[in-house]
Design a protein around this motif. Structure first.
Motif, mmCIF file in Angstrom:
data_model
loop_
_atom_site.group_PDB
_atom_site.id
_atom_site.type_symbol
_atom_site.label_atom_id
_atom_site.label_comp_id
_atom_site.label_asym_id
_atom_site.label_seq_id
_atom_site.Cartn_x
_atom_site.Cartn_y
_atom_site.Cartn_z
ATOM 1 N N ASN A 234 0.819 -1.211 0.000
ATOM 2 C CA ASN A 234 0.000 0.000 0.000
ATOM 3 C C ASN A 234 0.854 1.264 0.000
ATOM 4 O O ASN A 234 0.457 2.282 -0.593
ATOM 5 C CB ASN A 234 -0.938 -0.010 1.206
ATOM 6 C CG ASN A 234 -1.992 -1.085 1.095
ATOM 7 O OD1 ASN A 234 -2.203 -1.649 0.023
ATOM 8 N ND2 ASN A 234 -2.647 -1.399 2.186
ATOM 9 N N VAL A 237 1.716 1.670 -3.520
ATOM 10 C CA VAL A 237 0.569 2.218 -4.263
ATOM 11 C C VAL A 237 0.415 3.709 -4.000
ATOM 12 O O VAL A 237 0.161 4.508 -4.913
ATOM 13 C CB VAL A 237 -0.713 1.453 -3.883
ATOM 14 C CG1 VAL A 237 -1.953 2.154 -4.449
ATOM 15 C CG2 VAL A 237 -0.653 0.020 -4.400
ATOM 16 N N THR A 240 3.273 5.657 -5.789
ATOM 17 C CA THR A 240 3.031 5.681 -7.237
ATOM 18 C C THR A 240 1.865 6.593 -7.587
ATOM 19 O O THR A 240 1.915 7.338 -8.582
ATOM 20 C CB THR A 240 2.761 4.255 -7.742
ATOM 21 O OG1 THR A 240 3.802 3.379 -7.303
ATOM 22 C CG2 THR A 240 2.678 4.231 -9.250
ATOM 23 N N THR A 241 0.799 6.552 -6.776
ATOM 24 C CA THR A 241 -0.349 7.433 -7.031
ATOM 25 C C THR A 241 0.050 8.894 -6.888
ATOM 26 O O THR A 241 -0.366 9.747 -7.690
ATOM 27 C CB THR A 241 -1.487 7.098 -6.063
ATOM 28 O OG1 THR A 241 -1.844 5.720 -6.202
ATOM 29 C CG2 THR A 241 -2.706 7.962 -6.348
ATOM 30 N N ALA A 261 -2.993 5.187 -0.287
ATOM 31 C CA ALA A 261 -2.376 4.151 0.543
ATOM 32 C C ALA A 261 -3.297 3.740 1.687
ATOM 33 O O ALA A 261 -3.385 2.553 2.027
ATOM 34 C CB ALA A 261 -1.040 4.657 1.089
ATOM 35 N N ASN A 264 -6.430 1.745 0.437
ATOM 36 C CA ASN A 264 -6.092 0.449 -0.133
ATOM 37 C C ASN A 264 -6.033 -0.655 0.919
ATOM 38 O O ASN A 264 -5.974 -1.839 0.577
ATOM 39 C CB ASN A 264 -4.755 0.522 -0.873
ATOM 40 C CG ASN A 264 -4.703 -0.399 -2.070
ATOM 41 O OD1 ASN A 264 -5.633 -0.405 -2.891
ATOM 42 N ND2 ASN A 264 -3.656 -1.200 -2.184
ATOM 43 N N PRO A 271 -10.119 0.896 -3.183
ATOM 44 C CA PRO A 271 -9.711 1.371 -4.512
ATOM 45 C C PRO A 271 -10.834 2.032 -5.298
ATOM 46 O O PRO A 271 -10.598 3.003 -6.024
ATOM 47 C CB PRO A 271 -9.236 0.083 -5.204
ATOM 48 C CG PRO A 271 -8.809 -0.814 -4.086
ATOM 49 C CD PRO A 271 -9.753 -0.513 -2.967
ATOM 50 N N PHE A 299 -4.625 5.468 -12.180
ATOM 51 C CA PHE A 299 -4.798 4.774 -10.896
ATOM 52 C C PHE A 299 -5.565 3.478 -11.094
ATOM 53 O O PHE A 299 -5.259 2.458 -10.445
ATOM 54 C CB PHE A 299 -5.530 5.678 -9.906
ATOM 55 C CG PHE A 299 -5.867 5.010 -8.613
ATOM 56 C CD1 PHE A 299 -4.899 4.836 -7.633
ATOM 57 C CD2 PHE A 299 -7.146 4.541 -8.369
ATOM 58 C CE1 PHE A 299 -5.201 4.205 -6.437
ATOM 59 C CE2 PHE A 299 -7.467 3.913 -7.178
ATOM 60 C CZ PHE A 299 -6.485 3.749 -6.203
ATOM 61 N N LEU A 302 -3.158 0.985 -12.325
ATOM 62 C CA LEU A 302 -2.245 0.612 -11.245
ATOM 63 C C LEU A 302 -2.892 -0.381 -10.286
ATOM 64 O O LEU A 302 -2.281 -1.406 -9.921
ATOM 65 C CB LEU A 302 -1.814 1.877 -10.494
ATOM 66 C CG LEU A 302 -0.998 1.662 -9.215
ATOM 67 C CD1 LEU A 302 0.342 1.035 -9.546
ATOM 68 C CD2 LEU A 302 -0.817 2.987 -8.477
ATOM 69 N N THR A 303 -4.113 -0.106 -9.856
ATOM 70 C CA THR A 303 -4.784 -1.018 -8.919
ATOM 71 C C THR A 303 -5.124 -2.349 -9.580
ATOM 72 O O THR A 303 -5.161 -3.381 -8.899
ATOM 73 C CB THR A 303 -6.064 -0.368 -8.375
ATOM 74 O OG1 THR A 303 -6.896 0.063 -9.475
ATOM 75 C CG2 THR A 303 -5.742 0.824 -7.503
ATOM 76 N N GLU A 306 -1.893 -4.235 -9.371
ATOM 77 C CA GLU A 306 -1.629 -4.588 -7.975
ATOM 78 C C GLU A 306 -2.566 -5.672 -7.473
ATOM 79 O O GLU A 306 -2.149 -6.613 -6.789
ATOM 80 C CB GLU A 306 -1.744 -3.333 -7.102
ATOM 81 C CG GLU A 306 -1.515 -3.565 -5.630
ATOM 82 C CD GLU A 306 -2.795 -3.801 -4.871
ATOM 83 O OE1 GLU A 306 -2.774 -4.590 -3.894
ATOM 84 O OE2 GLU A 306 -3.824 -3.220 -5.245
#
Length: 370
Positions: A234, A237, A240-241, A261, A264, A271, A299, A302-303, A306
Motif C-alpha cells: 500500500n 501504491v 506511485t499514485t 495508501a 487500499n 480502490p 490509478f 495501477l490497482t 496490484e
C-alpha cells in the motif's frame, strides 16, 4: 411357491415393488436430535451476531486491539531479544505506529479541510463541467417517450452536502473507543506471551496443547506477514499514485497519495472510493474532462496490476484466500462494524481459515473426484 424375504411385497402397493433388504438402501433421514442441534447452532450464531452488533462500542475496539496486537507481537518479540522490556517495547511500538498514522492523517486532513470550506463553490463548478451530459440525457428521455416509458430521467442534479457531517461522525470513533483501543492494545502486546502460555495450559491433554500452540504460532506469523506485506504494497501504491498525480498536474499529490495508501487497506471498496475521488478532483481541477480523467485512469490501471498480479503473487503463496470468501467477509464485517470492520475482514478470515485447517479432522469424508 416359496417367497424369499427379499421378494416380499409392500402391502397395498399396486406395482408390487420389493422391500429393501438392508439399511444401505434406505433414503437418508435427518434425525430429530440432528435437527435440534442445527437449530440451536443457528440460534447461537444469530445471538452472537446480534450481541456483536449491539455491543459495537465495546467489541470493535477490543477485537481491533487483539488483531492489531497479534500483528505487532513479532516486533515486540524482536525488541525483547534486544533486552528491551516487553512493556516498554509495547509502548514504543504503539507510539511509533500512532505517530505514523497521525502523519498520514495530517497529509489527508489538510486538503480535506481546505476543500470542505469551498464545497458549494466546487459543487457548482463540477455541475457546470457535467453539463456535457445534458444532451445524452435528453436523447434518453426522448427514446423513453418513443417506446412509451413512464417519465424520463430527471435533469442532472448535484447532491446536497448535508451528508458530510454525518459521514464524519460515522467514520470517527468516540474518545472512549480510542482510549479502550489503545489501552487494550498496549496491555495485549505487553502480556501476549503470558496469555499464550495460559491459553495453552488450559488444556490437560498433550495433543490439545500442541495443537493450540501450532494454531497460535501460525496465526501470529500469518497476521504479522499479512500486515507487513500489505503495508509495503500500500505504501508503494500511495507513492506511485502521488507521482502520477504530480505528473498529471493534480492538486496536492502528497495528500492524494496518502489517501490512496490508506484506502487500499480496505479490499475492493477502498480502490473504488479512491478512483471516485480522483475523478471528482480531476473534473474540478482541469478545464476538460479528458485531462481530468487521466489520473483516475492511471490509478485504475495501477490497482488492476496490484490486485491481480502483485498482491496475489506475494500473499497467495502464504495463505490462499478465495475471492468469494473475501467479498462475503468484507460485506458482512462492513455491515456489522462499518469501515473498521472492512479493515478487519481479511485478518479475521485468515484466522478462520487457520482454525479450520487445524480443527477439521484430516480424515474427514471427501467428495468423490469428477
Amino acid at each position: 411357491m416359496r417367497v424369499l424375504p427379499s421378494e416380499r411385497l409392500i402391502a397395498n402397493d399396486s406395482e408390487g415393488a420389493p422391500l429393501p433388504d438392508s439399511k444401505s438402501d434406505l433414503p437418508p433421514v435427518i434425525r430429530r436430535t440432528e435437527f435440534v442441534a442445527f437449530a440451536l447452532a443457528g440460534l447461537l450464531l444469530i445471538a452472537v451476531v446480534a450481541v456483536l452488533y449491539v455491543g459495537k462500542p465495546f467489541f470493535l475496539p477490543v477485537v481491533m486491539a487483539f488483531v492489531t496486537g497479534t500483528m505487532l507481537s513479532p516486533a515486540a518479540t524482536s525488541l525483547e531479544r534486544q533486552r528491551v522490556p516487553r512493556a516498554l517495547a509495547a509502548v514504543l511500538i504503539v507510539v511509533t505506529v500512532t505517530a505514523m498514522v497521525t502523519f498520514v492523517v495530517a497529509l489527508i486532513a489538510s486538503p480535506v479541510m481546505e476543500w470542505s470550506t469551498r464545497l458549494p463553490e466546487l459543487g457548482a463548478l463540477l455541475k457546470d463541467k457535467l453539463h456535457l451530459f445534458d444532451r445524452p440525457l435528453a436523447l434518453w428521455q426522448e427514446l423513453q417517450a418513443m417506446v412509451g416509458g413512464s417519465g424520463g430521467l430527471p435533469t442532472l442534479q448535484m447532491p446536497k452536502f448535508e451528508w458530510v457531517q454525518p459521514t464524519l461522525e460515522f467514520l470517527s470513533p468516540t474518545f472512549t473507543e480510542f482510549l479502550l483501543f489503545f489501552a487494550t492494545l498496549i496491555l495485549f502486546i505487553a502480556s501476549w506471551r503470558d496469555l499464550r502460555r495460559a491459553l495453552i495450559m488450559t488444556f490437560s491433554d498433550r495433543d490439545a496443547r500442541l495443537r493450540t500452540l501450532r494454531i497460535l504460532n501460525e496465526i501470529e506469523v500469518h497476521l504479522g506477514n499479512y500486515l507487513l506485506t500489505v503495508t509495503v504494497i500500500n505504501i508503494g501504491v500511495g507513492i506511485t499514485t502521488g507521482i502520477v498525480c504530480a505528473l498529471t498536474g493534480m492538486p496536492n499529490p502528497a495528500g492524494l497519495g496518502a489517501l490512496a495508501a490508506t484506502l487500499n487497506f480496505i479490499p475492493i471498496i477502498g480502490p473504488i472510493a479512491m478512483f471516485v475521488v480522483l475523478v471528482v478532483v480531476g473534473l474540478i481541477a482541469f478545464p476538460t474532462i479528458g485531462s481530468g480523467l487521466m489520473a483516475a485512469l492511471a490509478f485504475g490501471g495501477l490497482t488492476f496490476l496490484e490486485g491481480h498480479f502483485v498482491t496475489p503473487t506475494i500473499i497467495g503463496r502464504r495463505l490462499a484466500l478465495n475471492a468469494l470468501a473475501v467479498f462475503l467477509a468484507l460485506a458482512f464485517w462492513t455491515w456489522l462494524w462499518g469501515p473498521m470492520g472492512a479493515f478487519l475482514s481479511s485478518p479475521l478470515l485468515i484466522v478462520a481459515l487457520i482454525l479450520k485447517e487445524h480443527l477439521a479432522p484430516a480424515d474427514a469424508p471427501q467428495l468423490p473426484a469428477d
